[in-house]
Design a protein around this motif. Structure first.
Motif, PDB file in Angstrom:
ATOM      1  N   ASP A 143       7.646  -9.289  15.386  1.00  0.00           N
ATOM      2  CA  ASP A 143       8.325  -9.697  14.030  1.00  0.00           C
ATOM      3  C   ASP A 143       8.345  -8.439  12.946  1.00  0.00           C
ATOM      4  N   TYR A 144       7.240  -7.766  12.796  1.00  0.00           N
ATOM      5  CA  TYR A 144       7.398  -6.532  12.207  1.00  0.00           C
ATOM      6  C   TYR A 144       7.829  -5.413  12.877  1.00  0.00           C
ATOM      7  N   ALA A 145       7.942  -5.456  14.075  1.00  0.00           N
ATOM      8  CA  ALA A 145       8.235  -4.234  14.889  1.00  0.00           C
ATOM      9  C   ALA A 145       9.863  -4.175  14.621  1.00  0.00           C
ATOM     10  N   GLN A 146      10.765  -5.364  14.558  1.00  0.00           N
ATOM     11  CA  GLN A 146      11.880  -5.581  14.396  1.00  0.00           C
ATOM     12  C   GLN A 146      12.478  -5.701  12.768  1.00  0.00           C
ATOM     13  N   ALA A 147      11.406  -5.549  11.822  1.00  0.00           N
ATOM     14  CA  ALA A 147      11.585  -5.704  10.090  1.00  0.00           C
ATOM     15  C   ALA A 147      12.387  -4.861   9.936  1.00  0.00           C
ATOM     16  N   ALA A 161       9.468  -4.145   2.591  1.00  0.00           N
ATOM     17  CA  ALA A 161       8.950  -3.360   1.375  1.00  0.00           C
ATOM     18  C   ALA A 161       8.975  -4.653   0.078  1.00  0.00           C
ATOM     19  N   GLY A 162      10.118  -5.493   0.111  1.00  0.00           N
ATOM     20  CA  GLY A 162      10.324  -6.267  -0.885  1.00  0.00           C
ATOM     21  C   GLY A 162       9.321  -7.348  -0.843  1.00  0.00           C
ATOM     22  N   TYR A 163       8.679  -8.048   0.336  1.00  0.00           N
ATOM     23  CA  TYR A 163       7.562  -8.734   0.089  1.00  0.00           C
ATOM     24  C   TYR A 163       6.076  -8.202  -0.395  1.00  0.00           C
ATOM     25  N   ILE A 164       6.355  -6.787  -0.271  1.00  0.00           N
ATOM     26  CA  ILE A 164       4.993  -6.256  -0.755  1.00  0.00           C
ATOM     27  C   ILE A 164       5.151  -5.346  -1.885  1.00  0.00           C
ATOM     28  N   SER A 165       6.121  -5.725  -2.815  1.00  0.00           N
ATOM     29  CA  SER A 165       6.665  -4.759  -3.899  1.00  0.00           C
ATOM     30  C   SER A 165       5.645  -4.570  -4.763  1.00  0.00           C
ATOM     31  N   ALA A 197       6.277   3.209   1.624  1.00  0.00           N
ATOM     32  CA  ALA A 197       5.494   4.101   2.805  1.00  0.00           C
ATOM     33  C   ALA A 197       4.868   2.938   3.516  1.00  0.00           C
ATOM     34  N   LYS A 198       4.110   1.934   3.008  1.00  0.00           N
ATOM     35  CA  LYS A 198       3.330   0.877   3.571  1.00  0.00           C
ATOM     36  C   LYS A 198       4.224   0.115   4.591  1.00  0.00           C
ATOM     37  N   ALA A 199       5.488  -0.339   4.061  1.00  0.00           N
ATOM     38  CA  ALA A 199       6.302  -1.019   5.014  1.00  0.00           C
ATOM     39  C   ALA A 199       6.807  -0.218   6.194  1.00  0.00           C
ATOM     40  N   LYS A 200       6.923   1.211   5.895  1.00  0.00           N
ATOM     41  CA  LYS A 200       7.366   2.035   6.944  1.00  0.00           C
ATOM     42  C   LYS A 200       6.351   2.099   8.132  1.00  0.00           C
ATOM     43  N   ASN A 201       5.063   2.320   7.569  1.00  0.00           N
ATOM     44  CA  ASN A 201       4.001   2.558   8.431  1.00  0.00           C
ATOM     45  C   ASN A 201       3.694   1.247   9.370  1.00  0.00           C
ATOM     46  N   ILE A 202       3.846  -0.038   8.564  1.00  0.00           N
ATOM     47  CA  ILE A 202       3.642  -1.289   9.581  1.00  0.00           C
ATOM     48  C   ILE A 202       4.830  -1.471  10.395  1.00  0.00           C
ATOM     49  N   ILE A 203       5.990  -1.184  10.314  1.00  0.00           N
ATOM     50  CA  ILE A 203       6.726  -1.250  11.041  1.00  0.00           C
ATOM     51  C   ILE A 203       6.737  -0.256  12.371  1.00  0.00           C
ATOM     52  N   GLU A 226      -4.709   6.511  16.394  1.00  0.00           N
ATOM     53  CA  GLU A 226      -3.353   6.947  16.471  1.00  0.00           C
ATOM     54  C   GLU A 226      -1.988   6.240  15.776  1.00  0.00           C
ATOM     55  N   LEU A 227      -2.662   5.227  15.238  1.00  0.00           N
ATOM     56  CA  LEU A 227      -1.325   4.130  14.505  1.00  0.00           C
ATOM     57  C   LEU A 227      -1.223   4.905  13.117  1.00  0.00           C
ATOM     58  N   PRO A 228      -0.093   4.823  12.715  1.00  0.00           N
ATOM     59  CA  PRO A 228       0.182   5.438  11.201  1.00  0.00           C
ATOM     60  C   PRO A 228      -0.153   4.094  10.281  1.00  0.00           C
ATOM     61  N   GLY A 229      -0.844   4.767   9.182  1.00  0.00           N
ATOM     62  CA  GLY A 229      -1.421   4.006   8.036  1.00  0.00           C
ATOM     63  C   GLY A 229      -2.775   3.361   8.425  1.00  0.00           C
ATOM     64  N   ILE A 230      -3.300   3.862   9.690  1.00  0.00           N
ATOM     65  CA  ILE A 230      -4.713   3.460   9.835  1.00  0.00           C
ATOM     66  C   ILE A 230      -5.422   4.662  10.185  1.00  0.00           C
ATOM     67  N   GLY A 231      -6.490   4.626   9.136  1.00  0.00           N
ATOM     68  CA  GLY A 231      -7.542   5.529   9.204  1.00  0.00           C
ATOM     69  C   GLY A 231      -9.079   5.111   9.652  1.00  0.00           C
ATOM     70  N   ARG A 232      -9.780   5.732   9.438  1.00  0.00           N
ATOM     71  CA  ARG A 232     -11.386   5.137   9.790  1.00  0.00           C
ATOM     72  C   ARG A 232     -11.720   4.012   9.157  1.00  0.00           C
ATOM     73  N   LYS A 233     -11.284   3.962   7.877  1.00  0.00           N
ATOM     74  CA  LYS A 233     -12.017   2.719   7.251  1.00  0.00           C
ATOM     75  C   LYS A 233     -10.949   1.544   7.704  1.00  0.00           C
ATOM     76  N   THR A 234      -9.870   1.725   8.015  1.00  0.00           N
ATOM     77  CA  THR A 234      -9.185   0.351   8.474  1.00  0.00           C
ATOM     78  C   THR A 234      -9.456   0.084   9.752  1.00  0.00           C
ATOM     79  N   ALA A 235      -9.560   1.317  10.434  1.00  0.00           N
ATOM     80  CA  ALA A 235      -9.975   0.751  11.968  1.00  0.00           C
ATOM     81  C   ALA A 235     -11.236   0.215  12.009  1.00  0.00           C
ATOM     82  N   ASN A 236     -12.194   0.589  11.381  1.00  0.00           N
ATOM     83  CA  ASN A 236     -13.428  -0.088  11.251  1.00  0.00           C
ATOM     84  C   ASN A 236     -13.341  -1.540  10.840  1.00  0.00           C
ATOM     85  N   THR A 237     -12.544  -1.670   9.716  1.00  0.00           N
ATOM     86  CA  THR A 237     -12.377  -2.934   9.318  1.00  0.00           C
ATOM     87  C   THR A 237     -11.617  -3.881  10.313  1.00  0.00           C
TER      88      THR A 237
END
Ligand code: SF4
Length: 218
Positions: free
Chosen positions: A68-72, A78-82, A89-95, A118-129
């Motif tokens: 669903d996100y891949a095809q968003a 971005a409107g949902y997370i405005s 940038a976050k919407a772009k990274n999620i997609i 290797e995924l956009p928007g994901i650094g060590r903190k998010t990966a650990n989370t």
């Protein structure tokens, strides 16, 4: 210049008291599935948890699976997370991230630090989370702004770089505590070691803490 870092035994004592005091500390964003956790974690960068938790129920109703996100549509997402910072940038990274997960990982969120990074928007903190809270895999400690602030104040780490702090904390805390340590420090920051004027007089580590950078306390 005075001491800025505690010796190992004293730092462990401080961590032990904090772990004991905030036994029930847990991850602070609401989610039901690993996809929801990943999306909430990406959205939460430089945003208060309360803001993320307020907007995710509607977001998670509209988008459920990775596909669903891949095809968003980027603008719609971005409107949902405005209400969060850097929503475009976050919407772009999620997609982008979800498209990579569809293409390279058969629609399943990877379960290793290397692949997550290797995924956009994901650094060590998010990966650990994600690894800790979605899969119970403990490779490290998520280092957020509270962890950075309190590790420095108390004297658990002499660095302000997340990578160094993570290594220092991993050296101090037993592995069984890595899962919750970030949430323990955050709970302490919110309850007592507040940003502007910490409540040092009520603090369980007041006899140990170096109070680095604390100009005013109560
Ligand atoms: S409240 Fe004061 S004594 Fe306690 S950890 Fe924060 S700075 Fe240290």
């Amino acid at each position: 210049m005075g001491q800025t870092i505690l010796d190992g035994a004293t730092a462990k004592k401080a961590l032990g008291r904090l772990m004991e005091s905030y036994k029930h500390a847990h991850y602070y964003l609401n989610f039901g599935t690993d996809v929801e956790l990943m999306v909430a974690a990406i959205i939460s960068a430089q945003t208060r948890d309360e803001v993320v938790n307020l907007l995710t129920p509607e977001l998670f109703k509209r988008y459920r699976a990775v596909n669903d996100y891949a095809q968003a549509d980027e603008k719609e997402l971005a409107g949902y997370i405005s209400k969060v910072s850097f929503c475009d940038a976050k919407a772009k990274n999620i997609i982008k991230t979800c498209r990579i997960i569809m293409d390279k990982h058969a629609g399943r969120i990877p379960r290793s630090m290397g692949e997550l990074l290797e995924l956009p928007g994901i650094g060590r903190k998010t990966a650990n989370t994600i690894l800790i809270n979605a899969y119970g895999i403990v490779e490290g400690i998520p280092v957020d702004t509270w962890v950075i602030k309190l590790s420095w104040r108390i004297g658990l780490s002499g660095s302000k770089r997340p990578e160094d702090i993570e290594q220092d904390l991993m050296g101090l805390a037993d592995r069984k505590y890595w899962k919750t340590l970030a949430y323990v420090l955050k709970s302490h920051g919110k309850a007592i070691c507040q940003s502007q004027a910490p409540l040092c007089s009520k603090c369980m580590v007041k006899d140990i803490c170096l109070r680095n950078g604390v100009k005013q306390s109560r």
